[in-house]
Design a protein around this motif. Structure first.
Motif, mmCIF file in Angstrom:
data_model
loop_
_atom_site.group_PDB
_atom_site.id
_atom_site.type_symbol
_atom_site.label_atom_id
_atom_site.label_comp_id
_atom_site.label_asym_id
_atom_site.label_seq_id
_atom_site.Cartn_x
_atom_site.Cartn_y
_atom_site.Cartn_z
ATOM 1 N N UNK A 190 9.642 -19.585 51.193
ATOM 2 C CA UNK A 190 8.596 -19.900 51.026
ATOM 3 C C UNK A 190 8.202 -21.274 50.510
ATOM 4 N N UNK A 191 9.321 -22.027 50.008
ATOM 5 C CA UNK A 191 9.156 -23.347 49.116
ATOM 6 C C UNK A 191 9.758 -24.543 50.042
ATOM 7 N N UNK A 192 9.113 -25.630 50.022
ATOM 8 C CA UNK A 192 9.972 -26.563 50.774
ATOM 9 C C UNK A 192 11.015 -26.969 50.281
ATOM 10 N N UNK A 193 11.416 -26.778 48.947
ATOM 11 C CA UNK A 193 12.663 -27.139 48.434
ATOM 12 C C UNK A 193 12.924 -26.513 47.152
ATOM 13 N N UNK A 194 13.885 -25.722 47.133
ATOM 14 C CA UNK A 194 14.388 -25.181 45.766
ATOM 15 C C UNK A 194 15.719 -25.388 45.160
ATOM 16 N N UNK A 195 15.883 -25.528 43.968
ATOM 17 C CA UNK A 195 17.030 -25.903 43.172
ATOM 18 C C UNK A 195 18.196 -24.905 43.813
ATOM 19 N N UNK A 196 19.568 -25.621 43.532
ATOM 20 C CA UNK A 196 20.539 -24.800 43.959
ATOM 21 C C UNK A 196 20.578 -23.387 43.733
ATOM 22 N N UNK A 197 21.127 -22.406 44.574
ATOM 23 C CA UNK A 197 21.129 -21.027 44.333
ATOM 24 C C UNK A 197 22.364 -20.705 43.476
ATOM 25 N N UNK A 198 22.504 -19.773 42.827
ATOM 26 C CA UNK A 198 23.787 -19.227 42.327
ATOM 27 C C UNK A 198 24.737 -19.055 43.048
ATOM 28 N N UNK A 199 24.398 -18.758 44.284
ATOM 29 C CA UNK A 199 25.394 -18.422 45.223
ATOM 30 C C UNK A 199 26.392 -19.646 45.490
ATOM 31 N N UNK A 200 25.800 -20.749 45.449
ATOM 32 C CA UNK A 200 26.305 -22.228 45.690
ATOM 33 C C UNK A 200 26.999 -22.642 44.245
ATOM 34 N N UNK A 201 26.276 -22.425 42.962
ATOM 35 C CA UNK A 201 26.750 -22.641 41.909
ATOM 36 C C UNK A 201 28.113 -21.789 41.396
ATOM 37 N N UNK A 202 27.984 -20.387 41.702
ATOM 38 C CA UNK A 202 29.139 -19.684 41.345
ATOM 39 C C UNK A 202 29.201 -18.551 42.312
ATOM 40 N N UNK A 203 29.971 -19.177 43.377
ATOM 41 C CA UNK A 203 30.157 -18.054 44.521
ATOM 42 C C UNK A 203 30.892 -17.159 44.492
ATOM 43 N N UNK A 204 32.155 -17.437 43.401
ATOM 44 C CA UNK A 204 33.142 -16.194 43.118
ATOM 45 C C UNK A 204 32.598 -15.231 42.475
ATOM 46 N N UNK A 205 31.267 -15.200 41.864
ATOM 47 C CA UNK A 205 30.933 -14.066 40.853
ATOM 48 C C UNK A 205 29.286 -13.689 41.434
ATOM 49 N N UNK A 206 28.888 -14.212 42.453
ATOM 50 C CA UNK A 206 27.276 -13.908 42.643
ATOM 51 C C UNK A 206 27.352 -13.169 43.815
ATOM 52 N N UNK A 207 26.313 -12.162 43.956
ATOM 53 C CA UNK A 207 26.046 -11.128 44.834
ATOM 54 C C UNK A 207 24.443 -11.834 45.133
ATOM 55 N N UNK A 208 24.409 -12.294 46.351
ATOM 56 C CA UNK A 208 22.985 -13.061 46.681
ATOM 57 C C UNK A 208 22.171 -12.303 47.541
ATOM 58 N N UNK A 209 21.129 -11.763 47.424
ATOM 59 C CA UNK A 209 20.160 -10.864 48.092
ATOM 60 C C UNK A 209 18.846 -12.004 48.601
ATOM 61 N N UNK A 210 18.882 -11.741 49.885
ATOM 62 C CA UNK A 210 17.843 -12.330 50.533
ATOM 63 C C UNK A 210 17.004 -11.367 51.685
ATOM 64 N N UNK A 211 15.747 -11.406 51.719
ATOM 65 C CA UNK A 211 15.062 -10.543 52.465
ATOM 66 C C UNK A 211 13.967 -11.362 53.626
ATOM 67 N N UNK A 212 13.701 -10.752 54.576
ATOM 68 C CA UNK A 212 12.877 -11.129 55.814
ATOM 69 C C UNK A 212 11.420 -10.724 55.126
ATOM 70 N N UNK A 213 11.431 -9.423 54.614
ATOM 71 C CA UNK A 213 9.991 -8.774 54.542
ATOM 72 C C UNK A 213 9.017 -9.508 53.587
ATOM 73 N N UNK A 214 9.841 -10.275 52.403
ATOM 74 C CA UNK A 214 8.750 -11.128 51.474
ATOM 75 C C UNK A 214 8.689 -12.377 51.938
ATOM 76 N N UNK A 215 9.155 -13.020 52.898
ATOM 77 C CA UNK A 215 8.800 -14.127 53.566
ATOM 78 C C UNK A 215 8.359 -14.460 54.675
ATOM 79 N N UNK A 216 8.599 -13.467 55.559
ATOM 80 C CA UNK A 216 8.172 -13.498 56.873
ATOM 81 C C UNK A 216 6.748 -12.149 57.026
#
Length: 324
Positions: free
Chosen positions: A274-300
């Protein structure tokens, strides 16, 4: 006074951006407060109000439901709806369910219809209606990798899982990474869905202190050592309920602290698109320890109750798939 035939309290409705059903409720509350509507006054039938306003019946029904919740009106079967004699109650803001705004310049129903038609041309209805693998088919997981690319680059499909909504995937992650009685670290103000999930599964929550940039690393360290926690839940972009987007510097500091403490990070990220730009996700900052959740329901749309999970490795996906 009997207002059943008098609808002047409804006109004109407030000219603001709030939903129409709430405008009806506010008009009702105002008329009640200034004496235009008195306790015991009978309101017209909902269909009559809908015709007068030129709106769908469900809009008026929703307005009456909210007005009843605020103790503005009461209904008796066979008699009608009446203004209550008691004091109205302040509305409670429910942040447990968010609905994304309609996309500008697009017809979402038309897009969904054409998408379903295209899907049925490529796959048989029988195949689509059968059981599917726990983490999703290779094609579905590839679509998930594409969707998650903005957060952490294109991932191997073995690190991606598909679920029927973010809450289901969040439950699967927490069940795979914690045991009953364990403490999960989170913000002092946190997502209501996480609170409900912890209560249902016998997990405990502990809040780490924060400032204007979000959770503080030193408070995280203190809480992790005090509760011997192994899992950290974060909602860093458009945080629910504060709407804060955590700046990049604070994210990097928290990622480093999580690494020092050996914490697993669960990054709940429903709103970044929903944002034009966001800071780096923890998925990119700590990929070896991050479970990253994304959903279509809240943004579409809530209709698209589909969510994607990025895990640190394929084995983690296998463990999670066993609980989906």
């Amino acid at each position: 006074m009997n207002s059943e035939g008098d609808l002047s309290w409804l006109s004109p409705l407030a000219e603001d951006s709030q939903p129409l059903y709430l405008k009806i409720v506010e008009a009702l509350a105002t008329a009640r407060s200034i004496g235009r509507l008195q306790p015991g006054d009978r309101l017209p039938p909902q269909r009559e109000l809908a015709r007068f306003l030129g709106v769908d019946l469900t809009t008026v029904t929703r307005a009456f439901t909210e007005a009843r919740r605020r103790n503005l009106i009461d209904a008796t079967a066979g008699r009608g709806t009446f203004i209550t004699p008691g004091e109205p109650e302040e509305p409670i803001l429910d942040l447990s369910m968010n609905i994304p705004p309609a996309p500008s310049g697009l017809s979402l129903p038309a897009l969904i219809r054409s998408g379903i038609e295209g899907l049925l041309k490529r796959f048989s209805a029988e195949a689509l209606l059968s059981y599917h693998p726990g983490p999703g088919s290779p094609a579905e997981r590839a679509a998930g990798s594409y969707w998650l690319a903005a957060a952490g680059g294109r991932l191997p499909v073995e690190r991606v899982a598909l679920g029927s909504g973010a809450q289901a995937l969040l439950a699967a992650v927490l069940l795979s990474q914690t045991r009953e009685g364990d403490t999960i670290l989170t913000d002092t103000l946190t997502y209501p869905g996480l609170i409900a999930l912890a209560q249902a599964t016998g997990r405990k929550l502990a809040g780490a202190g924060r400032d204007d940039d979000g959770m503080r690393p030193d408070h995280l360290e203190e809480a992790a050592r005090r509760y011997r926690a192994r899992v950290l839940y974060l909602n860093p972009t458009l945080h629910n309920p504060t709407t804060l987007t955590m700046p990049e510097g604070r994210r990097r500091d928290l990622a480093r602290m999580a690494g020092r403490l050996g914490l697993v990070i669960v990054e709940d990220d429903p709103y970044s698109p929903l944002q034009t730009a966001s800071p780096p996700a923890f998925l990119s900052l700590a990929p070896d320890r991050t479970f990253h959740l994304a959903t279509l329901a809240k943004c579409i749309s809530p209709f698209l109750r589909t969510a994607f999970l990025a895990a640190p490795d394929a084995k983690s996906v296998e463990r999670i798939a066993a609980t989906i």
